[in-house]
Design an enzyme around this catalytic site. Structure first.
Site, short mmCIF file in Angstrom:
data_model
loop_
_atom_site.label_atom_id
_atom_site.label_comp_id
_atom_site.label_asym_id
_atom_site.label_seq_id
_atom_site.Cartn_x
_atom_site.Cartn_y
_atom_site.Cartn_z
N ASP A 266 36.59 73.96 96.95
CA ASP A 266 38.11 73.81 97.21
C ASP A 266 38.64 72.67 98.29
OD1 ASP A 266 38.10 75.80 95.52
OD2 ASP A 266 39.11 77.13 96.47
N HIS A 411 33.75 74.89 99.81
CA HIS A 411 34.76 73.82 100.24
C HIS A 411 34.24 72.52 100.61
CE1 HIS A 411 36.46 77.90 100.93
NE2 HIS A 411 37.56 77.36 100.86
ZN LIG Z 1 41.91 76.53 99.91
#
Ligand SMILES: [Zn+2]
Length: 449
Positions: A266, A411
């Protein structure tokens, strides 16, 4: 900190002022003008990109990204200088035409903007450029030309409903068209994006997960009989070697014959971390799913092109990481459409997956996403790589929730993922797992049930 909380206003101000003070103290670069005045993580990105430019002054992708940072900080003149210079180096780099045209338009230099858009279209019939040229023609009262541009835009990308809406506004009724609210396209000239991203991320990212909050991907069967007990009765390895992790994963899989896992990343793309992550995935023969921000996709179009080229899936994580719930449904819908159009422009494939920022969602958000024909995707295993600095801890958190059919959350704006995957990927493979994209996971699991 929970997603709903904001930093106290005085702290926000102090952080902003600190960022500005550091910028003012930084030496000017390339003789193009002052360093862009923007909050701190934009400043770090600026430092990274400008160091790259010093190493290779002819790197067109870096010139493009830097120009966007300048433009978002309101320094359009600097942005225009950079983009023009990039065009002299590589006149076939299509993204420059859109950015340059938008900046010239924002400065009221309409004729120049028109020339730039036409020059871009002569190279590639980009639906973005047709759309922006259409808006410009409409603004100056040339409605027939505008309609022609919107039609061409739709021919290039029939899913681009903003163009259909503009055509309707001009009085053209399209058969089989269900135009919605349209996409509030803005040229990359506003600082709001940057300041909001940083402040929201600082306080809000921690809310992106929660114990027990692990809804299934939309469309996935609910009876996959996965072992959900934390740890699955197995003990986490003390030393996180590939072999020890694989042995743990084997116990967690409880003899399941089919072993699929979806890696998701992400908040990117990031100019330093994402390319190394893509290298890692390639070296391990693994496909993943990137939930990118539209605003960051705009800054790094080449990374999106690379993701698509190498077989990864690219999903939508909103334009700029604002909570969809807090935006209200109309704004959230427009936000997602804008991000999706940008992502599709660079990947040249449909963007059908949405992961709500912070995992902040509700029944209304789900319904809005489903009405757009998209899937609402959460995760099963949260690595907490944005929070934990110790690679073993990140690995342990991930392993505890990894079993066949799991969606793993990382992430690619934090370095943790780069330290964990060199162990996790071979361990998963050794344990018989196949790396699939989220869409493949939905398709394969669905067909199994
Ligand atoms: Zn996010």
């Amino acid at each position: 900190m929970k997603p709903g909380k904001m930093l106290p206003w005085h702290r926000q101000r102090i952080l902003l002022l600190l960022g500005v003070a550091l910028l003012v103290a930084a030496p000017p670069l390339f003789g193009y003008g002052a360093t862009p005045v923007s909050p701190q993580d934009a400043r770090q990105e600026f430092a990274l990109l400008s160091a790259r430019l010093r190493r290779n002054p002819h790197d067109v992708t870096v010139l493009n990204s830097l120009g966007i940072l300048y433009a978002r900080a309101g320094q359009l003149n600097d942005a225009i200088v950079l983009w023009n210079r990039a065009l002299t180096i590589n006149p076939r780099y299509i993204h420059l035409y859109n950015n340059l045209g938008s900046a010239l338009k924002a400065q009221g230099r309409v004729e120049e903007a028109v020339r730039v858009y036409h020059a871009g279209l002569a190279i590639t019939p980009s639906f973005w450029i047709f759309y922006n040229l259409g808006l410009l023609e409409k603004d100056r009262g040339r409605y027939r030309e505008a309609a022609q541009c919107f039609r061409e835009c739709l021919r290039q990308n029939p899913r681009f409903e903003a163009a259909a809406q503009k055509l309707e506004d001009l009085g053209y009724v399209l058969a089989s068209q269900q135009a919605g609210a349209g996409i509030p396209f803005k040229p990359p000239t506003s600082l709001e994006n940057l300041s909001l991203t940083i402040l929201e991320r600082m306080e809000g990212e921690e809310g992106e997960s929660g114990e027990g909050a692990a809804p299934r991907p939309a469309g996935a069967p609910s009876d996959t009989r996965r072992p959900w007990r934390a740890g699955g009765g197995a003990e986490l390895p003390v030393t996180m070697t590939v072999e020890a992790c694989a042995a743990y994963l084997e116990k967690m899989a409880q003899g399941a014959p089919t072993r699929l896992v979806a890696l998701t990343f992400d908040d990117g793309p990031h100019p330093a971390i994402t390319p190394r992550l893509l290298d890692l995935l390639q070296a391990n023969g693994a496909k993943g799913t990137f939930f990118v921000l539209g605003s960051r996709a705009e800054s790094y179009p080449d990374l999106l092109e690379r993701m698509a080229r190498e077989g990864h899936e690219v999903g939508n994580h909103s334009w700029n990481h604002k909570s969809l719930v807090r935006q209200g449904m109309a704004a959230a819908r427009a936000d997602l459409l804008r991000a999706a159009a940008t992502i599709e422009a660079y990947t040249n494939q449909p963007c059908r997956l949405v992961r709500p920022p912070y995992g902040h969602t509700n029944a209304e958000v789900r319904e809005m996403i489903h009405r757009l024909g998209w899937a609402h995707i959460m995760w099963d295993a949260d690595s907490r790589d944005w929070q934990l600095s110790d690679a073993n801890q990140i690995l342990a958190r991930t392993l505890r929730k990894t079993s066949p059919g799991a969606v793993l959350l990382f992430h690619d704006i934090h370095p943790g993922v780069l330290r964990v995957l060199p162990v996790l990927l071979p361990a998963l493979r050794q344990c018989g797992y196949r790396f699939v994209t989220v869409s493949e996971l939905i398709r394969l699991q669905g067909s199994r049930s």
